[in-house]
Scaffold this active site. Structure first.
Site, PDB file in Angstrom:
ATOM      1  N   GLY A  75      -5.407   0.747  -7.612  1.00 35.88           N
ATOM      2  CA  GLY A  75      -5.758  -0.265  -8.595  1.00 35.88           C
ATOM      3  C   GLY A  75      -4.935  -1.525  -8.479  1.00 35.88           C
ATOM      4  O   GLY A  75      -3.713  -1.463  -8.516  1.00 35.88           O
ATOM      5  N   SER A  76      -5.561  -2.693  -8.358  1.00 32.96           N
ATOM      6  CA  SER A  76      -4.784  -3.873  -8.036  1.00 32.96           C
ATOM      7  C   SER A  76      -5.651  -5.128  -7.995  1.00 32.96           C
ATOM      8  O   SER A  76      -6.826  -5.096  -8.340  1.00 32.96           O
ATOM      9  CB  SER A  76      -4.115  -3.672  -6.678  1.00 32.96           C
ATOM     10  OG  SER A  76      -5.051  -3.129  -5.763  1.00 32.96           O
TER      11      SER A  76
END
Length: 199
Positions: free
Chosen positions: A161-162
């Site tokens: 996640g990013s």
């Protein structure tokens, strides 16, 4: 299926635990196996074919940032956990520096994420910024200063996640941006900015 570096380091523990967990519950075994498969899917690294022209999306996901910063424009892409997390070069050139900055771990789609942990990959006329999210604790750049990269080359990945931003060259302005907030893009294939040239 090609995988990003480090995939098996994260996937092996649930696969190994699935055996002992079978002594407790078949459901626990299935959950552990499912987690291992999910991790491998997260680290998938498919080939991409860049179009001939234009600044490419640095990540798979949805455009979450399009803003002017002085005489430059920033385009950011938020990666959900189901997206491919291998990041690609929006443009070609020689890497001038790769800089790591410690910071917070706020959700990568929020305004507070501007203070998150990040890695800046700087080129002569543009920058790529890999930003950690709420669960993304490791940013893995594949390049270092002095490396020559081509459009669409793999530059790194962020675990779990990013966000990935490209700060466009000064020669491009807001009118050259080809995407808007909420648009889905694919790393190394979707053109996010392009200046039309007259004959």
């Amino acid at each position: 299926m090609e995988l990003a570096p480090g995939a098996w380091r994260y996937a092996t523990p649930p696969f190994v635990l699935s055996g002992p967990l079978g002594l407790l519950s078949p459901v626990a075994t299935l959950l552990a196996l499912g987690l291992g498969v999910a991790v491998l899917l997260f680290f998938r690294d498919p080939d991409r074919t860049p179009p001939a022209e234009g600044v490419l999306a640095p990540a798979d996901g949805r455009v979450s940032v399009v803003r002017e910063e002085g005489d430059r424009v920033r385009v950011g892409v938020f990666m959900n956990v189901t997206d491919v997390h291998v990041n690609r070069a929006p443009m070609g050139g020689e890497v001038e520096s790769v800089e790591h900055h410690a910071g917070a771990h706020r959700p990568a789609f929020s305004k507070e994420s501007d203070r998150n942990e990040r890695v800046h990959v700087r080129f002569a006329d543009h920058d790529l910024t890999l930003i950690a999210g709420a669960f993304a604790r490791r940013i893995h750049p594949y390049v270092e200063a002095g490396d020559d990269v081509s459009r669409g080359d793999r530059l790194g990945h962020i675990a779990f996640g990013s966000r990935a931003d490209v700060l466009l060259p000064p020669a491009l302005d807001r009118s050259d941006v080809r995407v808007g907030k909420g648009d889905r893009v694919r790393a190394g294939e979707t053109v996010v900015a392009h200046r039309e040239t007259s004959e």
